[in-house]
Design a protein around this motif. Structure first.
Motif, PDB file in Angstrom:
ATOM      1  N   ASP A  84       0.829  -1.204   0.000  1.00  9.04           N
ATOM      2  CA  ASP A  84       0.000   0.000   0.000  1.00  9.04           C
ATOM      3  C   ASP A  84       0.868   1.261   0.000  1.00  9.04           C
ATOM      4  O   ASP A  84       1.858   1.340   0.733  1.00  9.04           O
ATOM      5  N   ASN A  85       0.491   2.220  -0.813  1.00 11.53           N
ATOM      6  CA  ASN A  85       1.119   3.542  -0.851  1.00 11.53           C
ATOM      7  C   ASN A  85       2.646   3.482  -0.969  1.00 11.53           C
ATOM      8  O   ASN A  85       3.356   4.229  -0.315  1.00 11.53           O
ATOM      9  N   GLY A  86       3.143   2.567  -1.786  1.00 15.47           N
ATOM     10  CA  GLY A  86       4.575   2.472  -2.018  1.00 15.47           C
ATOM     11  C   GLY A  86       5.377   1.913  -0.849  1.00 15.47           C
ATOM     12  O   GLY A  86       6.567   2.173  -0.733  1.00 15.47           O
ATOM     13  N   THR A  87       4.727   1.153   0.025  1.00 20.72           N
ATOM     14  CA  THR A  87       5.410   0.553   1.176  1.00 20.72           C
ATOM     15  C   THR A  87       5.543  -0.952   0.972  1.00 20.72           C
ATOM     16  O   THR A  87       5.086  -1.494  -0.034  1.00 20.72           O
ATOM     17  N   GLN A  90       0.819  -4.395   3.255  1.00 19.02           N
ATOM     18  CA  GLN A  90      -0.525  -4.414   2.679  1.00 19.02           C
ATOM     19  C   GLN A  90      -1.477  -4.695   3.831  1.00 19.02           C
ATOM     20  O   GLN A  90      -1.443  -5.762   4.440  1.00 19.02           O
ATOM     21  N   ASN A  91      -2.296  -3.711   4.147  1.00 21.30           N
ATOM     22  CA  ASN A  91      -3.212  -3.845   5.276  1.00 21.30           C
ATOM     23  C   ASN A  91      -4.527  -4.473   4.850  1.00 21.30           C
ATOM     24  O   ASN A  91      -5.045  -4.187   3.781  1.00 21.30           O
TER      25      ASN A  91
END
Length: 177
Positions: A84-87, A90-91
């Motif tokens: 998620d968001n380039g991290t 993944q939540n």
């Protein structure tokens, strides 16, 4: 004759131009694969199963230590984040149940206007499922079905006359002796 063919083949292979690959152009995944040692694996696993990570139970502080440790390894290896968001994360929602020391499960069975209690010690006789969630039980939510056996050829059915719809079914572990 075979020795001559082998010698000629060896000479041809030795004289073929070899293209050396620059270490910087190697795919990070391939590089990690070929440079990882047994000691590396042992060190990583030792940390992930250590008391500091507390079993890595979802939502637990030990879980967050383990995932941050792993994300830092991925970053060191040069792996691109895919979360998620380039991290590297993944939540998603995942409820869990934590069984604390002293947890217990007792089944009370009505017999001749009295209640007989049967104890089920953890973890030998009951185990909370990995997809269990928090909640409250009412007296009528539980249904006891013995071993949960239906054997028409033996004229035997633990479910006979029992409505399990919408209820938590409690059954004995293993098989009857």
């Amino acid at each position: 004759m075979n020795k001559v063919i082998l010698s000629i083949t060896a000479l041809l292979l030795l004289n073929m131009p070899v293209k050396a690959q620059n270490a910087e152009t190697i795919n990070p995944e391939i590089k990690a694969l070929y440079t990882t040692t047994e000691t590396d694996l042992r060190d990583w696993m030792s940390y992930l199963v250590s008391p500091e990570c507390r079993g890595r139970l979802t939502g637990d502080p030990g879980f967050f230590r383990a995932v941050n440790y792993t994300a830092n390894l991925f970053k060191e290896w040069g792996l691109e984040p895919g979360g998620d968001n380039g991290t590297y994360f993944q939540n998603f929602p995942h409820p869990y149940t934590e069984v604390k020391e002293g947890g217990y499960f007792n089944l009370y069975i009505p017999v001749n206007k009295n209640w007989i209690a049967k104890d089920y010690p953890y973890p030998d006789h009951y185990m909370v499922g990995g997809t269990s969630d928090s909640g409250e039980l009412k007296k009528l939510d539980l249904v006891y079905i013995g071993y949960g056996i239906t054997a028409p050829e033996l004229n035997y059915d633990d479910y006979k006359g029992i409505d399990v719809k919408g209820k938590i079914v409690v059954c004995e572990r293993d098989v009857p002796y």
